[in-house]
Design a protein around this motif. Sequence first.
Motif, short mmCIF file in Angstrom:
data_model
loop_
_atom_site.label_atom_id
_atom_site.label_comp_id
_atom_site.label_asym_id
_atom_site.label_seq_id
_atom_site.Cartn_x
_atom_site.Cartn_y
_atom_site.Cartn_z
N GLY A 101 34.73 69.19 111.07
CA GLY A 101 35.31 69.63 109.81
C GLY A 101 36.69 70.23 109.85
N GLN A 151 37.13 61.32 108.58
CA GLN A 151 36.26 60.87 107.51
C GLN A 151 36.90 61.27 106.18
OE1 GLN A 151 32.30 62.40 107.61
NE2 GLN A 151 31.72 61.38 105.72
N ARG A 193 33.21 58.22 102.09
CA ARG A 193 33.84 59.42 101.56
C ARG A 193 32.80 60.51 101.34
NH1 ARG A 193 36.82 59.72 95.88
NH2 ARG A 193 35.34 58.03 95.60
N PHE A 194 33.11 61.72 101.84
CA PHE A 194 32.19 62.84 101.74
C PHE A 194 32.34 63.48 100.37
CE2 PHE A 194 30.59 67.11 102.67
CZ PHE A 194 29.39 66.77 103.24
N ARG A 195 31.29 63.42 99.55
CA ARG A 195 31.37 63.89 98.17
C ARG A 195 30.71 65.26 97.95
NH1 ARG A 195 30.97 58.34 97.99
NH2 ARG A 195 32.45 57.34 96.58
N THR A 230 32.25 71.01 100.98
CA THR A 230 32.73 71.05 102.36
C THR A 230 31.95 72.04 103.20
OG1 THR A 230 34.92 70.57 101.45
CG2 THR A 230 34.84 71.21 103.74
N TYR A 240 44.54 69.13 103.60
CA TYR A 240 43.57 68.10 103.95
C TYR A 240 44.17 66.69 103.96
CZ TYR A 240 39.65 71.30 103.96
OH TYR A 240 38.79 72.31 104.29
N ARG A 260 37.39 62.43 102.33
CA ARG A 260 36.69 63.39 101.49
C ARG A 260 37.29 63.36 100.09
NH1 ARG A 260 38.12 69.52 101.72
NH2 ARG A 260 37.71 69.17 99.54
N GLN A 261 36.63 64.04 99.16
CA GLN A 261 37.15 64.14 97.80
C GLN A 261 38.48 64.89 97.84
OE1 GLN A 261 35.44 62.05 95.91
NE2 GLN A 261 34.60 63.46 94.41
N TYR A 317 29.27 70.35 105.26
CA TYR A 317 29.70 69.22 106.09
C TYR A 317 29.26 69.39 107.54
CZ TYR A 317 32.71 65.73 108.24
OH TYR A 317 33.17 64.66 108.94
N THR A 364 41.24 63.93 104.40
CA THR A 364 40.20 63.68 105.39
C THR A 364 39.70 64.97 106.05
OG1 THR A 364 41.82 63.37 107.16
CG2 THR A 364 41.12 61.40 105.98
N LEU A 365 38.55 64.84 106.67
CA LEU A 365 37.98 65.85 107.56
C LEU A 365 37.95 65.23 108.95
CD1 LEU A 365 35.03 66.86 105.28
CD2 LEU A 365 36.88 68.37 105.94
#
Length: 161
Positions: free
Chosen positions: A49, A6, A131-133, A136, A20, A8-9, A139, A29-30
Amino acid sequence: MDSYEQPRQRPKDNKEQQEYFSGKKKRHTLKSQVVSLPNAKDIVDIVVGAKGRTSDISLFRNQPQRFSSRQSFKGDKGDRGGKNISTPHKKPRKRELTPEQKAENKAFSKERILVEHLIRLIKIFRIASERFRLATSVYEQIILTVCGLVRLRIGSLILPI
């Protein structure tokens, strides 16, 4: 068993952003790994994660205490080389697979595709696919909550009355 990434920022710190960065997806990504029962009737375990550059087999190797040493798993090509993990036949260099091996790979894929469908159910939730904003640190809580909702949806979660 299967893994998914996924986005991520991008982290501000240079060292952290290198950890990352996923060379496969060309972004930060995670990574999460889902282990399910046969026929995808339930989510047995989820590793949440991991940093994007972590390989699928490394995710599995870092969790040896969770499963019996006699437990067998079905994985994809990214899980090649793991103990008790059966994977599809690999095409030999400069040769082709035999028709028997192709038939075995097809039967193997029919059983394994159900895990892909389970990951699709997780990714229906936008927080688990886009995107995971957020920070972390939250998460894992969010993905585990989404997995609980998926378990409720597929009917494997038994709630107390």
